[in-house]
Design an enzyme around this catalytic site. Structure first.
Site, PDB file in Angstrom:
ATOM      1  N   GLY A 130      -5.672  11.572   3.107  1.00  0.00           N
ATOM      2  CA  GLY A 130      -6.650  10.500   3.201  1.00  0.00           C
ATOM      3  C   GLY A 130      -6.857   9.420   2.076  1.00  0.00           C
ATOM      4  O   GLY A 130      -7.670   8.572   1.784  1.00  0.00           O
ATOM      5  N   LEU A 131      -5.774   9.349   1.185  1.00  0.00           N
ATOM      6  CA  LEU A 131      -5.624   8.447   0.145  1.00  0.00           C
ATOM      7  C   LEU A 131      -5.338   7.051   0.824  1.00  0.00           C
ATOM      8  O   LEU A 131      -5.959   5.987   0.131  1.00  0.00           O
ATOM      9  CB  LEU A 131      -4.949   8.815  -1.079  1.00  0.00           C
ATOM     10  CG  LEU A 131      -5.411  10.152  -1.549  1.00  0.00           C
ATOM     11  CD1 LEU A 131      -4.395  10.362  -2.875  1.00  0.00           C
ATOM     12  CD2 LEU A 131      -6.823   9.981  -2.266  1.00  0.00           C
ATOM     13  N   GLY A 132      -4.444   6.887   1.575  1.00  0.00           N
ATOM     14  CA  GLY A 132      -3.923   5.845   2.206  1.00  0.00           C
ATOM     15  C   GLY A 132      -5.135   5.059   2.864  1.00  0.00           C
ATOM     16  O   GLY A 132      -5.319   3.693   2.783  1.00  0.00           O
ATOM     17  N   TYR A 157      -1.061   2.216  10.488  1.00  0.00           N
ATOM     18  CA  TYR A 157      -1.636   1.298  10.508  1.00  0.00           C
ATOM     19  C   TYR A 157      -2.345   1.171  12.238  1.00  0.00           C
ATOM     20  O   TYR A 157      -3.398   0.514  12.171  1.00  0.00           O
ATOM     21  CB  TYR A 157      -0.769   0.075  10.381  1.00  0.00           C
ATOM     22  CG  TYR A 157      -0.289  -0.303   9.085  1.00  0.00           C
ATOM     23  CD1 TYR A 157      -0.965  -0.460   8.059  1.00  0.00           C
ATOM     24  CD2 TYR A 157       0.967  -0.733   8.916  1.00  0.00           C
ATOM     25  CE1 TYR A 157      -0.582  -0.237   6.636  1.00  0.00           C
ATOM     26  CE2 TYR A 157       1.636  -0.727   7.522  1.00  0.00           C
ATOM     27  CZ  TYR A 157       0.910  -0.720   6.407  1.00  0.00           C
ATOM     28  OH  TYR A 157       1.053  -1.000   5.159  1.00  0.00           O
ATOM     29  N   LYS A 180      -3.368   3.529  13.616  1.00  0.00           N
ATOM     30  CA  LYS A 180      -4.524   4.321  13.516  1.00  0.00           C
ATOM     31  C   LYS A 180      -5.635   3.725  12.868  1.00  0.00           C
ATOM     32  O   LYS A 180      -7.008   3.852  13.309  1.00  0.00           O
ATOM     33  CB  LYS A 180      -3.998   5.641  13.014  1.00  0.00           C
ATOM     34  CG  LYS A 180      -5.277   6.756  12.713  1.00  0.00           C
ATOM     35  CD  LYS A 180      -5.366   7.600  13.901  1.00  0.00           C
ATOM     36  CE  LYS A 180      -6.660   8.386  14.003  1.00  0.00           C
ATOM     37  NZ  LYS A 180      -6.770   9.697  13.262  1.00  0.00           N
ATOM     38  N   ILE A 227       1.405   5.335  -1.151  1.00  0.00           N
ATOM     39  CA  ILE A 227       0.852   6.499  -1.880  1.00  0.00           C
ATOM     40  C   ILE A 227       1.991   7.312  -2.478  1.00  0.00           C
ATOM     41  O   ILE A 227       3.096   7.457  -1.383  1.00  0.00           O
ATOM     42  CB  ILE A 227       0.081   7.415  -0.814  1.00  0.00           C
ATOM     43  CG1 ILE A 227      -1.102   6.369  -0.048  1.00  0.00           C
ATOM     44  CG2 ILE A 227      -0.309   8.529  -1.325  1.00  0.00           C
ATOM     45  CD1 ILE A 227      -2.078   6.298  -1.312  1.00  0.00           C
ATOM     46  N   ASN A 269       9.973   1.463   9.785  1.00  0.00           N
ATOM     47  CA  ASN A 269       8.971   2.004   9.137  1.00  0.00           C
ATOM     48  C   ASN A 269       7.815   2.706   9.982  1.00  0.00           C
ATOM     49  O   ASN A 269       6.682   2.200  10.029  1.00  0.00           O
ATOM     50  CB  ASN A 269       8.334   1.532   7.909  1.00  0.00           C
ATOM     51  CG  ASN A 269       7.417   2.196   6.835  1.00  0.00           C
ATOM     52  OD1 ASN A 269       7.164   3.368   7.239  1.00  0.00           O
ATOM     53  ND2 ASN A 269       6.944   1.796   5.870  1.00  0.00           N
ATOM     54  N   GLU A 270       8.175   3.737  10.893  1.00  0.00           N
ATOM     55  CA  GLU A 270       7.586   4.208  11.777  1.00  0.00           C
ATOM     56  C   GLU A 270       6.172   4.992  11.254  1.00  0.00           C
ATOM     57  O   GLU A 270       5.264   4.876  11.849  1.00  0.00           O
ATOM     58  CB  GLU A 270       8.244   5.248  12.693  1.00  0.00           C
ATOM     59  CG  GLU A 270       9.188   4.544  13.696  1.00  0.00           C
ATOM     60  CD  GLU A 270      10.345   5.459  14.286  1.00  0.00           C
ATOM     61  OE1 GLU A 270       9.996   6.771  14.309  1.00  0.00           O
ATOM     62  OE2 GLU A 270      11.350   4.949  14.711  1.00  0.00           O
ATOM     63  N   ILE A 299       0.931  -1.076  -0.081  1.00  0.00           N
ATOM     64  CA  ILE A 299      -0.024   0.057   0.007  1.00  0.00           C
ATOM     65  C   ILE A 299       0.716   1.251   0.059  1.00  0.00           C
ATOM     66  O   ILE A 299       1.540   1.603   0.920  1.00  0.00           O
ATOM     67  CB  ILE A 299      -1.040   0.110   1.012  1.00  0.00           C
ATOM     68  CG1 ILE A 299      -1.768   1.213   1.353  1.00  0.00           C
ATOM     69  CG2 ILE A 299      -0.478  -0.328   2.536  1.00  0.00           C
ATOM     70  CD1 ILE A 299      -3.232   1.041   2.149  1.00  0.00           C
TER      71      ILE A 299
HETATM   72  C1  LIG Z   1       1.372   4.791   5.082  1.00  0.00           C
HETATM   73  C2  LIG Z   1       0.770   5.505   3.864  1.00  0.00           C
HETATM   74  C3  LIG Z   1       0.105   4.640   2.925  1.00  0.00           C
HETATM   75  C4  LIG Z   1      -0.438   6.079   4.669  1.00  0.00           C
HETATM   76  O1  LIG Z   1      -1.296   6.894   3.651  1.00  0.00           O
HETATM   77  P1  LIG Z   1      -1.608   8.525   3.662  1.00  0.00           P
HETATM   78  O2  LIG Z   1      -2.466   8.829   2.578  1.00  0.00           O
HETATM   79  O3  LIG Z   1      -0.333   9.200   3.907  1.00  0.00           O
HETATM   80  O4  LIG Z   1      -2.623   8.763   5.219  1.00  0.00           O
HETATM   81  P2  LIG Z   1      -4.097   9.005   5.300  1.00  0.00           P
HETATM   82  O5  LIG Z   1      -3.901  10.570   4.968  1.00  0.00           O
HETATM   83  O6  LIG Z   1      -5.104   8.140   4.419  1.00  0.00           O
HETATM   84  O7  LIG Z   1      -4.326   9.038   6.587  1.00  0.00           O
HETATM   85  C5  LIG Z   1      -5.476   8.301   7.324  1.00  0.00           C
HETATM   86  C6  LIG Z   1      -5.351   8.631   8.644  1.00  0.00           C
HETATM   87  O8  LIG Z   1      -4.238   8.038   9.460  1.00  0.00           O
HETATM   88  C7  LIG Z   1      -3.567   8.999  10.297  1.00  0.00           C
HETATM   89  N1  LIG Z   1      -2.137   9.003  10.175  1.00  0.00           N
HETATM   90  C8  LIG Z   1      -1.369   8.899   8.778  1.00  0.00           C
HETATM   91  N2  LIG Z   1      -0.067   8.665   9.194  1.00  0.00           N
HETATM   92  C9  LIG Z   1       0.011   8.356  10.474  1.00  0.00           C
HETATM   93  C10 LIG Z   1       1.107   8.424  11.303  1.00  0.00           C
HETATM   94  N3  LIG Z   1       2.422   8.225  10.841  1.00  0.00           N
HETATM   95  N4  LIG Z   1       0.805   8.072  12.729  1.00  0.00           N
HETATM   96  C11 LIG Z   1      -0.440   8.260  12.975  1.00  0.00           C
HETATM   97  N5  LIG Z   1      -1.645   8.521  12.110  1.00  0.00           N
HETATM   98  C12 LIG Z   1      -1.422   8.680  11.162  1.00  0.00           C
HETATM   99  C13 LIG Z   1      -3.911  10.350   9.535  1.00  0.00           C
HETATM  100  O9  LIG Z   1      -3.914  11.409  10.449  1.00  0.00           O
HETATM  101  C14 LIG Z   1      -5.484  10.147   9.112  1.00  0.00           C
HETATM  102  O10 LIG Z   1      -6.241  10.351  10.414  1.00  0.00           O
HETATM  103  P3  LIG Z   1      -7.900  10.652  10.253  1.00  0.00           P
HETATM  104  O11 LIG Z   1      -8.467   9.610   9.605  1.00  0.00           O
HETATM  105  O12 LIG Z   1      -8.105  10.974  11.763  1.00  0.00           O
HETATM  106  O13 LIG Z   1      -7.776  11.834   9.312  1.00  0.00           O
HETATM  107  C15 LIG Z   1       1.573   6.556   3.241  1.00  0.00           C
HETATM  108  O14 LIG Z   1       1.995   7.448   4.101  1.00  0.00           O
HETATM  109  C16 LIG Z   1       2.758   5.882   2.158  1.00  0.00           C
HETATM  110  O15 LIG Z   1       2.414   5.568   1.278  1.00  0.00           O
HETATM  111  N6  LIG Z   1       3.809   5.780   2.857  1.00  0.00           N
HETATM  112  C17 LIG Z   1       5.050   5.493   2.126  1.00  0.00           C
HETATM  113  C18 LIG Z   1       4.918   3.821   1.800  1.00  0.00           C
HETATM  114  C19 LIG Z   1       4.854   2.774   2.882  1.00  0.00           C
HETATM  115  O16 LIG Z   1       5.545   3.137   4.042  1.00  0.00           O
HETATM  116  N7  LIG Z   1       3.843   1.925   2.772  1.00  0.00           N
HETATM  117  C20 LIG Z   1       3.766   0.724   3.805  1.00  0.00           C
HETATM  118  C21 LIG Z   1       4.612  -0.203   3.659  1.00  0.00           C
HETATM  119  S1  LIG Z   1       4.337  -1.470   4.598  1.00  0.00           S
END
Ligand SMILES: CC(C)(COP(=O)(O)OP(=O)(O)OC[C@H]1O[C@@H](n2cnc3c(N)ncnc32)[C@H](O)[C@@H]1OP(=O)(O)O)[C@@H](O)C(=O)NCCC(=O)NCCS
Length: 173
Positions: free
Chosen positions: A106-108, A142, A144, A98, A135-136, A96
């Site tokens: 909000g796309l994740g 996750y 959350k 983005i 990968n903090e 997953i």
């Molecule tokens: C991890 C990832 C998929 C999250 O997607 P994102 O689009 O940035 O996150 P979103 O905007 O959808 O966040 C959804 C919710 O989680 C929360 N959130 C996002 N990152 C957070 C974090 N690091 N710690 C706590 N909460 C977090 C947001 O505040 C949001 O909360 P809400 O629903 O109350 O508004 C994205 O950051 C990413 O692609 N990272 C790099 C690739 C990666 O590491 N993938 C996973 C490999 S295992």
């Protein structure tokens, strides 16, 4: 942010390769050696490998689009496509990602909700994934989203042995 999610087909292989390489590289380049990154990118995102994965009936890829641009992607596995033997009641989120400029809109969460929707439609009881212990950002996301750590497994990036936490979300109703 306005978005749409679409299932990938074999015709999306080149786009998947591009987005897959770009997002993996930007996520992990600062914490890994160039040699190990290069080895992994070549192994995991070469056309033969991706065509094999796109053709597997137990793996499902989705793109999330913002306007006409791919902003990220999701890879789900069921049955024996799962990377660990977790049984038929489980669905794995293997990838997953983005793209950086689209993160935190909000796309994740939208892709994760897509995974939940599919898991429920397939009558799965839980969703699981492996995430690198370093990968903090992803671990915070996750947690959350309601995942809890249940164990760990080994992952190889090039020749480096790394530890991935296994995280699980139990589905209700
Ligand atoms: C991890 C990832 C998929 C999250 O997607 P994102 O689009 O940035 O996150 P979103 O905007 O959808 O966040 C959804 C919710 O989680 C929360 N959130 C996002 N990152 C957070 C974090 N690091 N710690 C706590 N909460 C977090 C947001 O505040 C949001 O909360 P809400 O629903 O109350 O508004 C994205 O950051 C990413 O692609 N990272 C790099 C690739 C990666 O590491 N993938 C996973 C490999 S295992």
């Amino acid at each position: 942010m306005i978005f749409k999610i679409k299932k990938c087909t074999l015709e999306d292989m080149e786009t998947l390769q591009k987005v897959g390489r770009e997002t993996f590289y930007e996520t992990f380049k600062d914490q890994n050696s160039p040699d190990n990154m290069k080895a992994y990118l070549e192994k995991a995102f070469n056309p033969v490998q991706l065509e094999r994965e796109l053709s597997n009936i137990h793996s499902h890829f989705y793109f999330v689009y913002v306007q006409d641009e791919v902003a990220g992607y999701l890879k789900l596995n069921i049955h024996d496509a799962q990377t660990e033997e977790m049984g038929d009641e489980s669905l794995e989120i293997e990838r997953i990602y983005i793209r950086k400029k689209y993160q935190k809109f909000g796309l994740g969460k939208a892709l994760l909700n897509k995974a939940i929707e599919i898991a429920k439609a397939l009558d799965k009881k839980k969703i699981w994934l492996g995430v690198w212990e370093k990968n903090e950002n992803a671990i915070g996301f996750y947690e959350k989203m309601g995942f809890v750590k249940t164990g760990s497994h080994t992952f190889y990036l090039g020749d480096e042995e790394q530890t991935d936490y296994i995280m699980v979300k139990t589905l209700e109703g």
